[in-house]
Motif scaffolding. Structure first.
Motif, PDB file in Angstrom:
ATOM      1  N   GLY A 127       0.598  -1.030  -0.211  1.00  0.00           N
ATOM      2  CA  GLY A 127      -0.037  -0.032  -0.094  1.00  0.00           C
ATOM      3  C   GLY A 127       0.852   1.282  -0.076  1.00  0.00           C
ATOM      4  O   GLY A 127       0.337   2.387   0.315  1.00  0.00           O
ATOM      5  N   LYS A 140      -1.763   4.758   0.164  1.00  0.00           N
ATOM      6  CA  LYS A 140      -2.694   3.569  -0.178  1.00  0.00           C
ATOM      7  C   LYS A 140      -3.396   4.017  -1.157  1.00  0.00           C
ATOM      8  O   LYS A 140      -3.584   3.110  -2.351  1.00  0.00           O
ATOM      9  CB  LYS A 140      -3.218   3.178   1.211  1.00  0.00           C
ATOM     10  CG  LYS A 140      -3.997   1.870   0.821  1.00  0.00           C
ATOM     11  CD  LYS A 140      -4.525   1.269   2.300  1.00  0.00           C
ATOM     12  CE  LYS A 140      -4.989  -0.301   2.256  1.00  0.00           C
ATOM     13  NZ  LYS A 140      -6.218  -0.302   1.104  1.00  0.00           N
ATOM     14  N   THR A 155      -1.579   3.859  -4.576  1.00  0.00           N
ATOM     15  CA  THR A 155      -1.023   2.526  -5.339  1.00  0.00           C
ATOM     16  C   THR A 155      -2.291   1.868  -5.645  1.00  0.00           C
ATOM     17  O   THR A 155      -2.363   1.138  -6.680  1.00  0.00           O
ATOM     18  CB  THR A 155      -0.642   1.608  -4.121  1.00  0.00           C
ATOM     19  OG1 THR A 155      -1.171   1.608  -2.728  1.00  0.00           O
ATOM     20  CG2 THR A 155       0.988   2.325  -3.760  1.00  0.00           C
ATOM     21  N   GLU A 156      -3.465   1.664  -4.992  1.00  0.00           N
ATOM     22  CA  GLU A 156      -4.652   1.135  -5.345  1.00  0.00           C
ATOM     23  C   GLU A 156      -5.063   1.958  -6.834  1.00  0.00           C
ATOM     24  O   GLU A 156      -5.554   1.322  -7.795  1.00  0.00           O
ATOM     25  CB  GLU A 156      -5.768   1.425  -4.543  1.00  0.00           C
ATOM     26  CG  GLU A 156      -5.576   0.808  -3.234  1.00  0.00           C
ATOM     27  CD  GLU A 156      -6.639   1.008  -1.930  1.00  0.00           C
ATOM     28  OE1 GLU A 156      -7.374   1.910  -2.205  1.00  0.00           O
ATOM     29  OE2 GLU A 156      -6.738   0.136  -1.010  1.00  0.00           O
ATOM     30  N   GLU A 158      -6.096   0.139 -10.387  1.00  0.00           N
ATOM     31  CA  GLU A 158      -7.167   0.063 -11.237  1.00  0.00           C
ATOM     32  C   GLU A 158      -7.430   0.226 -12.602  1.00  0.00           C
ATOM     33  O   GLU A 158      -6.622   0.851 -13.241  1.00  0.00           O
ATOM     34  CB  GLU A 158      -8.158   1.136 -10.548  1.00  0.00           C
ATOM     35  CG  GLU A 158      -8.590   1.066  -9.004  1.00  0.00           C
ATOM     36  CD  GLU A 158      -9.184   2.163  -8.354  1.00  0.00           C
ATOM     37  OE1 GLU A 158      -9.233   3.172  -9.196  1.00  0.00           O
ATOM     38  OE2 GLU A 158      -9.373   2.398  -7.209  1.00  0.00           O
ATOM     39  N   PRO A 179      -1.905  -8.821  -5.949  1.00  0.00           N
ATOM     40  CA  PRO A 179      -2.137  -8.034  -4.749  1.00  0.00           C
ATOM     41  C   PRO A 179      -3.079  -9.097  -3.927  1.00  0.00           C
ATOM     42  O   PRO A 179      -2.837  -9.003  -2.666  1.00  0.00           O
ATOM     43  CB  PRO A 179      -3.017  -7.041  -5.180  1.00  0.00           C
ATOM     44  CG  PRO A 179      -2.611  -6.630  -6.628  1.00  0.00           C
ATOM     45  CD  PRO A 179      -2.189  -7.939  -7.293  1.00  0.00           C
TER      46      PRO A 179
END
Length: 229
Positions: free
Chosen positions: A34, A46, A49-50, A54, A100
């Protein structure tokens, strides 16, 4: 063997980072954690990184990756989301894949064409260590496919290469000619030619006799009618 060991500095973002496998996996660990580095330093949020992992753009040709995030390629490996990125410069090839879901990453750095090794190594590593089955590499079907060839004949150009599709001996041939900076770096290997094997109405497979894996060649159109290869 190559006469140039590194790219010019003005194309640094395309491949001037020198790193060990340990360095690349440390980078991967930071993303899996994260945005926090192994030493506890916060590198990215975090949320960042997400956001990078996506879906941002779906790809018309899903024979390799099915979509892109922000920097990351996105793969659907039999229902499991895998992200990664590859690199290729002069005589070098790099492969990185992250799960992940499984908190798992694999890195491969080579000084040659390692596409065949990539397929074998990553299929085994993800199957045995992460319980994820990697789809088989792209290849033409066992039964020959008939396609209307003349509609694809022509020149398709982008920065750095001209791609000519020509009819020859009852089939199609893909002729790639390097232009610009790439042509200057490899003056003795400007043009490459490979036959194209039909896979479907709009997709073909191509490879050299010495290659371990097939490459996908997909013809498609944008909404405005622009033709792409």
């Amino acid at each position: 063997p190559t006469a140039n060991w590194v790219l010019p500095r003005n194309v640094g973002p395309a491949g001037l980072i020198a790193a060990r496998v340990h360095d690349v996996l440390t980078f991967a660990r930071m993303h899996l954690a994260g945005g926090t580095a192994p030493n506890g330093t916060r590198v990215l949020s975090k949320a960042s990184t997400e956001a990078m992992a996506e879906l941002r753009m779906s790809l018309p040709d899903r024979s390799f990756a099915d979509s892109w995030g922000l920097g990351w390629m996105r793969f659907d490996w039999n229902g499991h989301r895998v992200i990664g990125h590859d690199g290729g410069t002069i005589g070098q090839a790099a492969f990185l894949r992250l799960s992940p879901e499984r908190d798992f990453a694999v890195c491969l750095l080579t000084n040659g064409d390692a596409s065949g090794l990539y397929d074998e190594l990553y299929a085994e590593a993800f199957r045995e260590l992460a319980g994820i089955t990697k789809p088989p590499p792209f290849a033409p079907p066992d039964e020959p496919v008939t396609a209307e060839l003349s509609q694809y004949v022509g020149r398709y150009s982008r920065s750095g290469v001209d791609l000519d599709v020509v009819e020859q001996d009852g089939g199609l041939v893909l002729r790639s000619t390097l232009t610009g900076l790439l042509a200057e770096l490899m003056p003795e290997e400007k043009t490459d030619e490979t036959p194209m094997v039909p896979v479907s109405d709009h997709q073909f497979a191509t490879k050299h006799d010495s290659d371990a894996t097939w490459r996908s060649v997909l013809f498609y159109e944008l909404e405005d009618g622009s033709r792409y290869l």
